[in-house]
Design a protein around this motif. Structure first.
Motif, PDB file in Angstrom:
ATOM      1  N   ALA A 119       6.758  13.670 -45.690  1.00 42.16           N
ATOM      2  CA  ALA A 119       5.378  13.630 -45.204  1.00 42.16           C
ATOM      3  C   ALA A 119       5.253  14.317 -43.856  1.00 42.16           C
ATOM      4  N   SER A 120       6.264  14.137 -42.984  1.00 41.62           N
ATOM      5  CA  SER A 120       6.168  14.712 -41.637  1.00 41.62           C
ATOM      6  C   SER A 120       6.221  16.228 -41.667  1.00 41.62           C
ATOM      7  N   ILE A 121       6.875  16.800 -42.683  1.00 42.23           N
ATOM      8  CA  ILE A 121       6.999  18.260 -42.771  1.00 42.23           C
ATOM      9  C   ILE A 121       5.862  18.878 -43.567  1.00 42.23           C
ATOM     10  N   HIS A 122       5.483  18.243 -44.670  1.00 48.88           N
ATOM     11  CA  HIS A 122       4.593  18.902 -45.617  1.00 48.88           C
ATOM     12  C   HIS A 122       3.182  18.328 -45.664  1.00 48.88           C
ATOM     13  N   LEU A 123       2.941  17.154 -45.083  1.00 46.65           N
ATOM     14  CA  LEU A 123       1.623  16.551 -45.141  1.00 46.65           C
ATOM     15  C   LEU A 123       0.997  16.408 -43.758  1.00 46.65           C
ATOM     16  N   LEU A 124       1.734  15.820 -42.838  1.00 48.76           N
ATOM     17  CA  LEU A 124       1.159  15.503 -41.527  1.00 48.76           C
ATOM     18  C   LEU A 124       0.679  16.725 -40.736  1.00 48.76           C
ATOM     19  N   PRO A 125       1.393  17.857 -40.751  1.00 52.24           N
ATOM     20  CA  PRO A 125       0.920  18.971 -39.925  1.00 52.24           C
ATOM     21  C   PRO A 125      -0.526  19.366 -40.202  1.00 52.24           C
ATOM     22  N   ARG A 126      -0.917  19.406 -41.475  1.00 53.62           N
ATOM     23  CA  ARG A 126      -2.287  19.795 -41.807  1.00 53.62           C
ATOM     24  C   ARG A 126      -3.277  18.720 -41.386  1.00 53.62           C
ATOM     25  N   ALA A 127      -2.915  17.452 -41.585  1.00 50.86           N
ATOM     26  CA  ALA A 127      -3.809  16.373 -41.178  1.00 50.86           C
ATOM     27  C   ALA A 127      -3.948  16.324 -39.661  1.00 50.86           C
ATOM     28  N   ILE A 128      -2.841  16.554 -38.962  1.00 49.60           N
ATOM     29  CA  ILE A 128      -2.878  16.557 -37.488  1.00 49.60           C
ATOM     30  C   ILE A 128      -3.723  17.713 -36.983  1.00 49.60           C
ATOM     31  N   ALA A 129      -3.565  18.886 -37.599  1.00 51.33           N
ATOM     32  CA  ALA A 129      -4.360  20.045 -37.180  1.00 51.33           C
ATOM     33  C   ALA A 129      -5.850  19.768 -37.356  1.00 51.33           C
ATOM     34  N   ALA A 130      -6.222  19.111 -38.445  1.00 53.34           N
ATOM     35  CA  ALA A 130      -7.632  18.787 -38.674  1.00 53.34           C
ATOM     36  C   ALA A 130      -8.138  17.799 -37.639  1.00 53.34           C
ATOM     37  N   ALA A 131      -7.306  16.802 -37.298  1.00 47.75           N
ATOM     38  CA  ALA A 131      -7.715  15.818 -36.294  1.00 47.75           C
ATOM     39  C   ALA A 131      -7.867  16.462 -34.929  1.00 47.75           C
ATOM     40  N   ARG A 132      -6.967  17.367 -34.574  1.00 50.19           N
ATOM     41  CA  ARG A 132      -7.037  18.033 -33.274  1.00 50.19           C
ATOM     42  C   ARG A 132      -8.226  18.992 -33.201  1.00 50.19           C
ATOM     43  N   THR A 133      -8.650  19.523 -34.347  1.00 54.32           N
ATOM     44  CA  THR A 133      -9.846  20.370 -34.355  1.00 54.32           C
ATOM     45  C   THR A 133     -11.079  19.551 -33.995  1.00 54.32           C
ATOM     46  N   SER A 134     -11.139  18.327 -34.538  1.00 58.39           N
ATOM     47  CA  SER A 134     -12.267  17.436 -34.237  1.00 58.39           C
ATOM     48  C   SER A 134     -12.180  16.864 -32.833  1.00 58.39           C
ATOM     49  N   MET A 135     -10.956  16.590 -32.362  1.00 61.40           N
ATOM     50  CA  MET A 135     -10.743  16.005 -31.040  1.00 61.40           C
ATOM     51  C   MET A 135      -9.664  16.797 -30.310  1.00 61.40           C
TER      52      MET A 135
END
Length: 308
Positions: A119-135
């Protein structure tokens, strides 16, 4: 006027009154303006109220701070010494309030995530990028480990949220499944795969390279299980990336999460659904008493919206 705050002095064995920032600010204004009346006008207070502020500070410190020289109010020697400290305290107080503004307005914050390797390699990066775009001011840290260690850290509140393969055990946890992931048979490139996908009997006859431990491994063992047969893979590893490399060079077959096979190794290995299909659920796990900050809510929203 703010309330006075008391503290217990361990050395003296008695209570004392803490310095009051409002009193310090009033004292500085009187000293700078040379007038109780001018200080009252600046602060929007009455002159008696300003006098009480200064008198309260003098009583707290046990020294005279302001004296009248002609028509001007001027700091005493003690007052002059206090001015340096008072200005610094007021500046630090203002800086502290300013530092809290992004958190109060929801523009900043911190989220500590615990997760397994896939999850940390293949899932979280995209979710984190989306969260950082919003905040853009959101600080996100990720700690990688096996599910048991991650959940222990979550229980100790050294993590805010865990992203793990379910189930996750813990009476104090709130669990939300958010992504169902297929587990795939992985073979060296060019390997022959049965129509409809390999079944458990077929896979048991292969040289198996499996991930060691965790809920995903337990699900694989259960799928492979047969009466009176204990699954004993040829090799076990703590790294899915290592398993992919070994399969690619022809050392065996494996069963791996689909997320780990989406981009790389496409030309080096052959993949197939199992028969019957095998899936695992990834879930968000939080403490039941966890305060959901704006940053944490945003991170959870982006995880819910994750799609391959």
């Amino acid at each position: 006027m703010k309330e006075a705050y008391w503290y217990y002095d361990l050395h003296k064995g008695s209570f004392g009154m803490a310095l009051n920032l409002d009193q310090l600010a009033t004292f500085v204004n009187v000293a700078d303006l040379g007038s109780f009346t001018a200080a009252a006008d600046k602060e929007g207070l009455t002159q008696p109220a300003v006098s009480l502020q200064v008198k309260g500070l003098e009583q707290r410190l046990g020294v005279r701070l302001i004296e009248r020289v002609g028509r001007r109010a001027q700091p005493t020697a003690a007052g002059l010494d206090l001015l340096t400290h008072a200005r610094r305290l007021l500046q630090e107080s203002a800086a502290a309030e300013e530092a809290m503004t992004p958190y109060r307005d929801g523009a900043s914050g911190r989220v500590r995530i615990g997760s397994g390797g896939t999850a940390s390699i293949h899932l979280l990066p995209r979710a984190i990028a989306a969260a950082r775009t919003s905040m853009p001011g959101l600080e996100i840290t990720v700690r990688i480990g096996d599910a048991d260690d991650v959940l222990r850290d979550l229980e100790a509140n050294s993590l805010d949220i865990a992203v793990v393969a379910l189930p996750a055990l813990g009476r104090n946890f709130e669990i939300e499944p958010f992504y169902e992931e297929e587990l795939l048979a992985v073979a060296p490139a060019g390997s022959l795969i049965p129509d409809g996908g390999p079944d458990a009997a077929f896979m048991r006859d292969r040289t198996l390279l499996l991930y060691e431990g965790g809920n995903t491994r337990r699900a694989i063992d259960a799928w492979l299980a047969a009466p009176d047969i204990r699954i004993r893979p040829a090799m076990e590893f703590g790294s899915i990336e290592a398993i992919k490399e070994l399969v690619a060079v022809g050392l065996g077959w494996s069963i791996l999460p689909g997320l780990a096979l989406k981009r790389d190794h496409a030309s080096l290995v052959t993949t197939s659904s199992l028969h019957p299909k095998l899936t695992r659920l990834l879930g968000m796990v939080l403490r039941r008493d966890k305060h959901l900050t704006r940053g944490l809510r945003e991170m959870m929203k982006c995880l819910r919206e994750f799609k391959v």
